[in-house]
Design a protein around this motif. Structure first.
Motif: not given
Length: 222
Positions: A78-79, A82-85, A89-90, A93
Motif C-alpha cells: 500500500d505504501q 501502488k504509487n511507485a516513483r 519501489s518500482r 512493485a
C-alpha cells in the motif's frame, strides 16, 4: 620606466582571453565556442546527476528501513507499490506482481531483476555524454591548434617576417584552443569517474535488494 610599464600592460591586454578569441578567425572561434559549450554541458550533467544520485541514495535508505521494519507485505504494498516513483519501489512493485501463485521465487527474481535493469539504465543516462566530452574535447582543441598554427605560418609567409610580433598572435590563438580543450576534458573525466563509481554503488545496492526480495519469495513458497 613608465613607458615600459605601459607597453607591457598593452602587450598583456593584447593576449587576454577575450582578445585572443576576437582576433581568431571563424574556424578557431567555432572550435572555441564548441569547447565552451561542451564544458558547460559537462558541468550541467555533473551537477544534475550528483543531485539525482544523492536523492536516490536517501530514498533507498528510507525504503530499506521501512521494508525491514517488520511490517506486513500488504502494508508495504500500500505504501510503496501502488504509487511507485523511485527505483526500489518500482522493483518491489514488479516483484510483487509475480508473488502470487505457485512457485513465485524464480518469477519474482526475473521480474524484479528486469525492472532493476531498466531503472539502472535511466540512472546511467548522461554518463555517455560525459565520456564523449572527455575523449573528444582534446581532439577538438587540437584541431583548433593545428588550424591556428597554419594561420600563423600563412601570416609569416605573407609578411616575409619571422619577428615574434608576427608569429606570437597566431601561436597564442592556437595554444588557447588546446587549453580550452583540456579545460573541457579534464573535469569531464573527473565527473565521469566519480559518477560512475556512485552509480555502481547504487547498482550494487539495488541488485542486493533484488536478491533479498527473491529470497523472501522463496521462503514464502516453502
Amino acid at each position: 620606466m613608465d613607458a615600459t610599464a605601459v607597453d607591457v600592460a598593452q602587450a598583456v591586454e593584447g593576449f587576454s582571453f577575450l582578445a585572443l578569441f576576437l582576433r581568431a578567425d571563424w574556424v578557431v572561434k567555432g572550435v572555441m565556442c564548441i569547447l565552451a559549450f561542451m564544458s558547460v554541458w559537462s558541468w550541467a550533467i555533473a551537477i544534475d546527476k550528483s543531485l539525482q544520485l544523492r536523492g536516490l541514495h536517501a530514498k533507498a535508505k528510507n525504503f530499506e528501513r521501512e521494508f525491514w521494519s517488520g511490517r506486513s507485505l500488504d502494508a508495504l504494498a500500500d505504501q510503496f507499490a501502488k504509487n511507485a516513483r523511485e527505483p526500489f519501489s518500482r522493483v518491489f512493485a514488479a516483484g510483487l506482481r509475480e508473488w502470487k501463485g505457485a512457485h513465485p521465487g524464480g518469477r519474482v527474481a526475473k521480474a524484479a531483476g528486469a525492472e532493476a535493469g531498466r531503472q539502472l539504465t535511466d540512472t546511467e543516462s548522461g554518463l555517455g555524454v560525459l565520456a564523449t566530452i572527455a575523449s573528444s574535447a582534446p581532439f577538438v582543441g587540437l584541431f583548433g591548434t593545428v588550424w591556428g598554427i597554419m594561420n600563423a605560418f600563412r601570416a609569416i609567409a605573407a609578411s616575409q617576417d619571422t619577428n615574434l610580433a608576427v608569429v606570437a598572435p597566431g601561436i597564442a590563438e592556437a595554444l588557447f584552443a588546446t587549453a580550452l580543450g583540456l579545460l573541457a576534458a579534464i573535469p569531464a573525466v573527473i565527473f565521469f569517474n566519480t559518477l560512475s563509481a556512485n552509480v555502481a554503488k547504487y547498482a550494487a545496492r539495488l541488485d542486493g535488494y533484488v536478491d533479498e526480495l527473491s529470497a523472501l519469495a522463496d521462503r514464502d513458497e516453502h
